[in-house]
Design a protein around this motif. Structure first.
Motif, PDB file in Angstrom:
ATOM      1  N   GLU A  17       0.829  -1.200   0.000  1.00 22.85           N
ATOM      2  CA  GLU A  17       0.000   0.000   0.000  1.00 22.85           C
ATOM      3  C   GLU A  17       0.865   1.252   0.000  1.00 22.85           C
ATOM      4  OE1 GLU A  17      -2.535  -0.387   3.393  1.00 22.85           O
ATOM      5  OE2 GLU A  17      -4.086  -1.385   2.236  1.00 22.85           O
ATOM      6  N   GLY A  18       1.984   1.193   0.704  1.00 27.06           N
ATOM      7  CA  GLY A  18       2.860   2.337   0.856  1.00 27.06           C
ATOM      8  C   GLY A  18       3.517   2.783  -0.428  1.00 27.06           C
ATOM      9  N   VAL A  19       3.582   1.894  -1.403  1.00 29.41           N
ATOM     10  CA  VAL A  19       4.168   2.265  -2.682  1.00 29.41           C
ATOM     11  C   VAL A  19       3.391   3.440  -3.273  1.00 29.41           C
ATOM     12  CG1 VAL A  19       4.534   1.479  -5.048  1.00 29.41           C
ATOM     13  CG2 VAL A  19       5.120  -0.019  -3.150  1.00 29.41           C
ATOM     14  N   HIS A  20       2.087   3.401  -3.151  1.00 24.91           N
ATOM     15  CA  HIS A  20       1.238   4.450  -3.695  1.00 24.91           C
ATOM     16  C   HIS A  20       0.627   5.327  -2.609  1.00 24.91           C
ATOM     17  CE1 HIS A  20       1.613   2.673  -7.618  1.00 24.91           C
ATOM     18  NE2 HIS A  20       1.232   1.518  -7.145  1.00 24.91           N
ATOM     19  N   GLY A  21       0.843   4.961  -1.373  1.00 26.99           N
ATOM     20  CA  GLY A  21       0.234   5.670  -0.264  1.00 26.99           C
ATOM     21  C   GLY A  21      -1.025   4.970   0.170  1.00 26.99           C
ATOM     22  N   ILE A  22      -1.796   5.667   0.959  1.00 27.24           N
ATOM     23  CA  ILE A  22      -3.033   5.083   1.459  1.00 27.24           C
ATOM     24  C   ILE A  22      -4.063   6.198   1.629  1.00 27.24           C
ATOM     25  CG2 ILE A  22      -2.315   5.256   3.868  1.00 27.24           C
ATOM     26  CD1 ILE A  22      -3.627   2.536   4.292  1.00 27.24           C
ATOM     27  N   ASN A  72      -5.498   8.229  -0.387  1.00 26.08           N
ATOM     28  CA  ASN A  72      -5.138   9.446  -1.128  1.00 26.08           C
ATOM     29  C   ASN A  72      -4.024  10.266  -0.478  1.00 26.08           C
ATOM     30  OD1 ASN A  72      -7.069   8.801  -3.044  1.00 26.08           O
ATOM     31  ND2 ASN A  72      -8.596  10.160  -2.180  1.00 26.08           N
ATOM     32  N   VAL A  73      -3.271   9.644   0.418  1.00 21.88           N
ATOM     33  CA  VAL A  73      -2.113  10.294   1.024  1.00 21.88           C
ATOM     34  C   VAL A  73      -0.890   9.488   0.594  1.00 21.88           C
ATOM     35  CG1 VAL A  73      -0.995  11.044   3.155  1.00 21.88           C
ATOM     36  CG2 VAL A  73      -3.488  11.003   3.015  1.00 21.88           C
ATOM     37  N   SER A  74       0.075  10.159  -0.010  1.00 18.39           N
ATOM     38  CA  SER A  74       1.264   9.454  -0.490  1.00 18.39           C
ATOM     39  C   SER A  74       2.074   8.892   0.672  1.00 18.39           C
ATOM     40  CB  SER A  74       2.151  10.402  -1.299  1.00 18.39           C
ATOM     41  OG  SER A  74       2.757  11.342  -0.420  1.00 18.39           O
ATOM     42  N   ASN A  75       2.896   7.936   0.377  1.00 22.52           N
ATOM     43  CA  ASN A  75       3.777   7.364   1.390  1.00 22.52           C
ATOM     44  C   ASN A  75       4.680   8.457   1.974  1.00 22.52           C
ATOM     45  OD1 ASN A  75       4.743   5.150   2.914  1.00 22.52           O
ATOM     46  ND2 ASN A  75       6.543   5.032   1.591  1.00 22.52           N
ATOM     47  N   GLU A  98      -4.399  17.380   2.609  1.00 20.54           N
ATOM     48  CA  GLU A  98      -5.429  18.165   1.921  1.00 20.54           C
ATOM     49  C   GLU A  98      -6.283  17.328   0.981  1.00 20.54           C
ATOM     50  OE1 GLU A  98      -3.547  21.561   0.164  1.00 20.54           O
ATOM     51  OE2 GLU A  98      -3.286  22.529   2.116  1.00 20.54           O
ATOM     52  N   SER A  99      -5.721  16.282   0.401  1.00 21.74           N
ATOM     53  CA  SER A  99      -6.491  15.443  -0.522  1.00 21.74           C
ATOM     54  C   SER A  99      -6.849  14.089   0.092  1.00 21.74           C
ATOM     55  CB  SER A  99      -5.693  15.227  -1.816  1.00 21.74           C
ATOM     56  OG  SER A  99      -4.486  14.545  -1.517  1.00 21.74           O
ATOM     57  N   ALA A 100      -6.681  13.970   1.408  1.00 21.16           N
ATOM     58  CA  ALA A 100      -6.934  12.697   2.084  1.00 21.16           C
ATOM     59  C   ALA A 100      -8.397  12.291   2.027  1.00 21.16           C
ATOM     60  CB  ALA A 100      -6.486  12.787   3.540  1.00 21.16           C
ATOM     61  N   ASP A 101      -8.612  11.002   1.946  1.00 17.27           N
ATOM     62  CA  ASP A 101      -9.943  10.414   2.037  1.00 17.27           C
ATOM     63  C   ASP A 101     -10.151  10.069   3.514  1.00 17.27           C
ATOM     64  OD1 ASP A 101     -12.158   8.733   2.146  1.00 17.27           O
ATOM     65  OD2 ASP A 101     -11.608   7.605   0.351  1.00 17.27           O
ATOM     66  N   PHE A 102     -10.803  10.949   4.261  1.00 16.11           N
ATOM     67  CA  PHE A 102     -10.946  10.777   5.706  1.00 16.11           C
ATOM     68  C   PHE A 102     -11.826   9.590   6.063  1.00 16.11           C
ATOM     69  CE2 PHE A 102      -9.654  15.220   5.302  1.00 16.11           C
ATOM     70  CZ  PHE A 102      -8.531  15.184   6.108  1.00 16.11           C
ATOM     71  N   LYS A 103     -12.776   9.282   5.216  1.00 18.97           N
ATOM     72  CA  LYS A 103     -13.613   8.098   5.429  1.00 18.97           C
ATOM     73  C   LYS A 103     -12.728   6.852   5.427  1.00 18.97           C
ATOM     74  CE  LYS A 103     -17.550   5.740   3.298  1.00 18.97           C
ATOM     75  NZ  LYS A 103     -18.506   5.806   2.183  1.00 18.97           N
ATOM     76  N   PRO A 158     -12.585   1.052   2.911  1.00 19.95           N
ATOM     77  CA  PRO A 158     -11.470   1.926   2.571  1.00 19.95           C
ATOM     78  C   PRO A 158     -11.180   1.858   1.089  1.00 19.95           C
ATOM     79  CG  PRO A 158     -10.776   0.237   4.163  1.00 19.95           C
ATOM     80  CD  PRO A 158     -12.192  -0.031   3.801  1.00 19.95           C
ATOM     81  N   SER A 159     -10.737   2.984   0.557  1.00 20.04           N
ATOM     82  CA  SER A 159     -10.320   3.035  -0.843  1.00 20.04           C
ATOM     83  C   SER A 159      -8.972   3.693  -0.921  1.00 20.04           C
ATOM     84  CB  SER A 159     -11.332   3.819  -1.670  1.00 20.04           C
ATOM     85  OG  SER A 159     -11.404   5.140  -1.201  1.00 20.04           O
ATOM     86  N   ASN A 160      -8.127   3.223  -1.802  1.00 20.03           N
ATOM     87  CA  ASN A 160      -6.781   3.801  -1.939  1.00 20.03           C
ATOM     88  C   ASN A 160      -6.748   4.808  -3.004  1.00 20.03           C
ATOM     89  OD1 ASN A 160      -5.746   2.377   0.183  1.00 20.03           O
ATOM     90  ND2 ASN A 160      -4.895   0.803  -1.106  1.00 20.03           N
TER      91      ASN A 160
END
Length: 109
Positions: A19-24, A26-29, A57-62, A107-109
């Motif tokens: 997951e960390g390769v792309h972040g989680i 909508n938040v980058s690693n 700022e672009s995080a998916d808080f859900k 959750p969605s990445n």
């Protein structure tokens, strides 16, 4: 039982790496790592960096709320209470005050 725990921790670590390769959520690693100093259990900094706030700022808080009580955070030495305070500390508009105010979902990445 101990072998099962070791296997579980190894699997969690593997998933985090993937997951960390792309972040989680909508938040980058890199963004996650920018935030870690202020949300870690041991000797946290007082405030998040500008880079941390920018990453959120672009995080998916859900999505992030799904990880709030996760064993994964404990293994990474992350204080979930401090992590939930980040949106307010960063003055992110329309960010939830708590996960209770966020409708639960997958959750969605």
């Amino acid at each position: 039982m101990e072998k099962l725990r070791i296997v579980f921790v190894a699997m969690v670590a593997f998933v985090l790496v993937l997951e960390g390769v792309h972040g989680i959520c909508n938040v980058s690693n890199d963004g996650l790592m920018e935030c870690k100093p202020c949300i870690q259990n041991d000797n946290p900094t007082d405030a998040p960096t500008k880079a941390c706030c920018a990453a959120l700022e672009s995080a998916d808080f859900k999505c992030l709320c799904k990880y709030k009580d996760s064993y994964v955070l404990k293994t990474m030495d992350i204080n979930s209470t401090r992590a939930m305070e980040l949106p307010q500390l960063c003055s992110i508009p329309n960010a939830p005050v708590s996960c209770k105010s966020v409708k639960r979902g997958t959750p969605s990445n």
